[in-house]
Design a protein around this motif. Structure first.
Motif, PDB file in Angstrom:
ATOM      1  N   GLY A  80      53.238  31.225 -37.416  1.00  0.00           N
ATOM      2  CA  GLY A  80      53.997  30.017 -37.073  1.00  0.00           C
ATOM      3  C   GLY A  80      54.305  29.842 -35.600  1.00  0.00           C
ATOM      4  N   GLY A  81      53.953  30.839 -34.776  1.00  0.00           N
ATOM      5  CA  GLY A  81      54.210  30.723 -33.344  1.00  0.00           C
ATOM      6  C   GLY A  81      55.667  30.932 -33.013  1.00  0.00           C
ATOM      7  N   VAL A  82      56.034  30.607 -31.788  1.00  0.00           N
ATOM      8  CA  VAL A  82      57.430  30.777 -31.354  1.00  0.00           C
ATOM      9  C   VAL A  82      57.936  29.468 -30.742  1.00  0.00           C
ATOM     10  CG1 VAL A  82      57.270  33.266 -30.958  1.00  0.00           C
ATOM     11  CG2 VAL A  82      56.734  31.698 -29.085  1.00  0.00           C
ATOM     12  N   ASP A  83      59.261  29.331 -30.736  1.00  0.00           N
ATOM     13  CA  ASP A  83      59.903  28.168 -30.109  1.00  0.00           C
ATOM     14  C   ASP A  83      60.277  28.474 -28.664  1.00  0.00           C
ATOM     15  OD1 ASP A  83      60.279  26.647 -32.715  1.00  0.00           O
ATOM     16  OD2 ASP A  83      61.383  28.504 -33.148  1.00  0.00           O
ATOM     17  N   ILE A  84      60.487  29.752 -28.395  1.00  0.00           N
ATOM     18  CA  ILE A  84      61.003  30.173 -27.082  1.00  0.00           C
ATOM     19  C   ILE A  84      60.123  31.306 -26.568  1.00  0.00           C
ATOM     20  CG2 ILE A  84      62.975  31.247 -25.898  1.00  0.00           C
ATOM     21  CD1 ILE A  84      64.662  30.137 -28.407  1.00  0.00           C
ATOM     22  N   LEU A  85      59.661  31.166 -25.332  1.00  0.00           N
ATOM     23  CA  LEU A  85      58.887  32.242 -24.705  1.00  0.00           C
ATOM     24  C   LEU A  85      59.607  32.674 -23.434  1.00  0.00           C
ATOM     25  CD1 LEU A  85      56.379  34.018 -24.165  1.00  0.00           C
ATOM     26  CD2 LEU A  85      55.305  32.015 -23.101  1.00  0.00           C
ATOM     27  N   LYS A 122      48.449  29.999 -24.631  1.00  0.00           N
ATOM     28  CA  LYS A 122      48.156  30.189 -26.060  1.00  0.00           C
ATOM     29  C   LYS A 122      49.317  29.705 -26.933  1.00  0.00           C
ATOM     30  CE  LYS A 122      44.211  32.588 -26.054  1.00  0.00           C
ATOM     31  NZ  LYS A 122      43.008  32.150 -26.722  1.00  0.00           N
ATOM     32  N   LEU A 123      50.562  29.902 -26.472  1.00  0.00           N
ATOM     33  CA  LEU A 123      51.714  29.636 -27.342  1.00  0.00           C
ATOM     34  C   LEU A 123      52.285  28.224 -27.205  1.00  0.00           C
ATOM     35  CD1 LEU A 123      53.615  33.064 -27.088  1.00  0.00           C
ATOM     36  CD2 LEU A 123      52.060  32.267 -28.885  1.00  0.00           C
ATOM     37  N   VAL A 124      52.044  27.571 -26.076  1.00  0.00           N
ATOM     38  CA  VAL A 124      52.666  26.257 -25.866  1.00  0.00           C
ATOM     39  C   VAL A 124      52.091  25.140 -26.755  1.00  0.00           C
ATOM     40  CG1 VAL A 124      52.814  24.382 -24.141  1.00  0.00           C
ATOM     41  CG2 VAL A 124      53.716  26.648 -23.617  1.00  0.00           C
ATOM     42  N   PRO A 125      50.792  25.124 -27.065  1.00  0.00           N
ATOM     43  CA  PRO A 125      50.303  24.017 -27.914  1.00  0.00           C
ATOM     44  C   PRO A 125      51.082  23.863 -29.225  1.00  0.00           C
ATOM     45  CG  PRO A 125      48.456  25.159 -26.927  1.00  0.00           C
ATOM     46  CD  PRO A 125      49.676  25.952 -26.561  1.00  0.00           C
ATOM     47  N   ALA A 126      51.442  24.958 -29.882  1.00  0.00           N
ATOM     48  CA  ALA A 126      52.210  24.856 -31.143  1.00  0.00           C
ATOM     49  C   ALA A 126      53.620  24.310 -30.874  1.00  0.00           C
ATOM     50  CB  ALA A 126      52.288  26.224 -31.820  1.00  0.00           C
ATOM     51  N   MET A 127      54.185  24.649 -29.710  1.00  0.00           N
ATOM     52  CA  MET A 127      55.503  24.090 -29.345  1.00  0.00           C
ATOM     53  C   MET A 127      55.386  22.572 -29.188  1.00  0.00           C
ATOM     54  SD  MET A 127      56.872  26.674 -26.370  1.00  0.00           S
ATOM     55  CE  MET A 127      56.847  28.455 -26.494  1.00  0.00           C
ATOM     56  N   GLY A 133      60.162  23.216 -27.429  1.00  0.00           N
ATOM     57  CA  GLY A 133      59.715  24.487 -26.852  1.00  0.00           C
ATOM     58  C   GLY A 133      60.497  24.818 -25.595  1.00  0.00           C
ATOM     59  N   ARG A 134      60.589  26.102 -25.335  1.00  0.00           N
ATOM     60  CA  ARG A 134      61.270  26.576 -24.127  1.00  0.00           C
ATOM     61  C   ARG A 134      60.413  27.679 -23.514  1.00  0.00           C
ATOM     62  NH1 ARG A 134      63.694  22.575 -25.085  1.00  0.00           N
ATOM     63  NH2 ARG A 134      65.891  22.319 -25.620  1.00  0.00           N
ATOM     64  N   VAL A 135      60.009  27.478 -22.279  1.00  0.00           N
ATOM     65  CA  VAL A 135      59.294  28.525 -21.540  1.00  0.00           C
ATOM     66  C   VAL A 135      60.167  28.883 -20.345  1.00  0.00           C
ATOM     67  CG1 VAL A 135      57.209  29.146 -20.256  1.00  0.00           C
ATOM     68  CG2 VAL A 135      57.051  27.589 -22.243  1.00  0.00           C
ATOM     69  N   ILE A 136      60.649  30.114 -20.342  1.00  0.00           N
ATOM     70  CA  ILE A 136      61.563  30.542 -19.270  1.00  0.00           C
ATOM     71  C   ILE A 136      60.964  31.770 -18.610  1.00  0.00           C
ATOM     72  CG2 ILE A 136      63.895  31.331 -18.725  1.00  0.00           C
ATOM     73  CD1 ILE A 136      64.707  29.802 -21.394  1.00  0.00           C
ATOM     74  N   THR A 137      60.735  31.657 -17.319  1.00  0.00           N
ATOM     75  CA  THR A 137      60.090  32.737 -16.583  1.00  0.00           C
ATOM     76  C   THR A 137      61.113  33.384 -15.650  1.00  0.00           C
ATOM     77  OG1 THR A 137      57.977  31.578 -16.726  1.00  0.00           O
ATOM     78  CG2 THR A 137      58.173  33.274 -15.013  1.00  0.00           C
ATOM     79  N   ILE A 138      61.106  34.704 -15.650  1.00  0.00           N
ATOM     80  CA  ILE A 138      62.019  35.434 -14.772  1.00  0.00           C
ATOM     81  C   ILE A 138      61.344  35.611 -13.409  1.00  0.00           C
ATOM     82  CG2 ILE A 138      63.447  37.503 -14.511  1.00  0.00           C
ATOM     83  CD1 ILE A 138      63.847  35.601 -17.127  1.00  0.00           C
ATOM     84  N   GLY A 139      62.006  35.132 -12.378  1.00  0.00           N
ATOM     85  CA  GLY A 139      61.434  35.217 -11.027  1.00  0.00           C
ATOM     86  C   GLY A 139      62.151  36.252 -10.186  1.00  0.00           C
ATOM     87  N   ALA A 236      67.448  28.258 -23.018  1.00  0.00           N
ATOM     88  CA  ALA A 236      66.629  28.306 -24.242  1.00  0.00           C
ATOM     89  C   ALA A 236      67.203  27.411 -25.339  1.00  0.00           C
ATOM     90  CB  ALA A 236      66.542  29.740 -24.757  1.00  0.00           C
ATOM     91  N   SER A 237      68.416  26.974 -25.157  1.00  0.00           N
ATOM     92  CA  SER A 237      69.127  26.310 -26.254  1.00  0.00           C
ATOM     93  C   SER A 237      68.789  24.828 -26.356  1.00  0.00           C
ATOM     94  CB  SER A 237      70.640  26.474 -26.056  1.00  0.00           C
ATOM     95  OG  SER A 237      71.095  25.595 -25.046  1.00  0.00           O
TER      96      SER A 237
END
Ligand code: NAD
Length: 258
Positions: A80-85, A122-127, A133-139, A236-237
């Motif tokens: 089912g993939g993920v909602d948050i990466l 890979k994961l964003v298309p399902a979002m 969807g939430r993509v959060i990158t640590i910088g 993410a919320s």
């Protein structure tokens, strides 16, 4: 505030310790079903065992070994993939701009940038299909104010920031937000390791290095992993639905630029 996170699914990378672990734990406490990934799966299983009421699946992923990632991603997508990466990787070794050779640049770019780009694509298309969807990158604060003797981190993370900003515009209309959260100096094992390396380099004690470093931060102290995780979990919320393409600092005021 209801964050609207209950029942959502997240993949948190670099989750065996430090910021990734704090983020994974905090998401799980909000009712998120968390896949917590890193090379050291037993370490994840150990901290997850202390949270028996939470839904946490430890997973081995080595960001330096792209061949090992695809099968794992397919299994996640089949489920089912993920909602948050949460895109979080280990930091590179310290060094000046002239220190690293081609092999070191390539290996670290692959683990810290290219693997994150690959996993995200890979994961964003399902979002997008689900409209959330939430993509959060640590910088790192080095993307705003290059940190001396962390040339490789400064260089690679600038590329990751530009990628994150580009992606944000591409998927915003599908309900997918993409942000980078920038730590100043948050007290994790990596920060202890960097302080120890600085002490060795300068001949000072680790305590002197840490004291001077904390004194240079307007808040007068290092941040706590929980303080960092709370910002990530807010982004993410459901509540952060109109925040995208942003770079958010959690730094106690350490970055001096506007
Ligand atoms: P950390 O070293 O304590 O944790 C890094 C995590 O990434 C660990 O779980 C580690 O197992 C995992 N990891 C490392 N290499 C990996 C690989 N090849 N494959 C999969 N997982 C891998 O670091 P931290 O302090 O939690 O910081 C997280 C990130 O934020 C790092 O990239 C760090 O450089 C960056 N950062 C942190 C700070 C800070 O104040 N803590 C400041 C600036 C930047």
């Amino acid at each position: 505030m209801d964050l609207g996170l209950k029942g959502k699914r997240a993949l948190v990378l670099g989750a065996s310790r430090g910021l990734g672990r704090a983020i994974a734990e905090t998401l799980a406490r909000e009712g998120v079903r968390v896949i917590a990934a890193a090379r050291n799966e037993p370490a994840i299983a150990e901290w997850a065992a202390a949270m028996p009421d939470c839904d946490i699946t430890p997973l081995r992923i080595d960001l330096a070994d792209i061949a090992s990632i695809d099968g794992t991603l397919e299994a996640i997508l089949a489920d089912g993939g993920v909602d948050i990466l949460i895109n979080n990787a280990g930091g590179p070794p310290p060094g000046t701009a002239l220190d690293a050779d081609h092999a070191a640049w390539t290996a670290n770019f692959s683990a810290m940038a290219a693997s994150l780009f690959h996993i995200t694509s890979k994961l964003v298309p399902a979002m997008r299909e689900r409209g959330f969807g939430r993509v959060i990158t640590i910088g790192s604060s080095g993307v705003e104010q290059p940190i001396p003797n962390l040339a490789m981190s400064n260089g690679i993370r600038a590329a990751v920031l530009a990628w994150s900003k580009t992606l944000a515009s591409e998927v915003a209309s599908d309900g997918v937000t993409v942000n980078m959260v920038v730590p100043g100096r948050i007290h994790t094992a990596r920060v202890d390791e960097l302080d120890a390396a600085a002490a060795k380099r300068t001949g000072k004690s680790v305590e002197e290095i840490a004291k001077a470093s904390a004194a240079s931060i307007p808040a007068g102290r290092y941040g706590r992993p929980q303080e960092f995780a709370d910002m990530v979990v807010f982004l993410a919320s459901e509540r952060a639905s109109y925040v995208t393409g942003s770079r958010v600092r959690v730094d106690g005021g350490a970055i001096r630029s506007l």
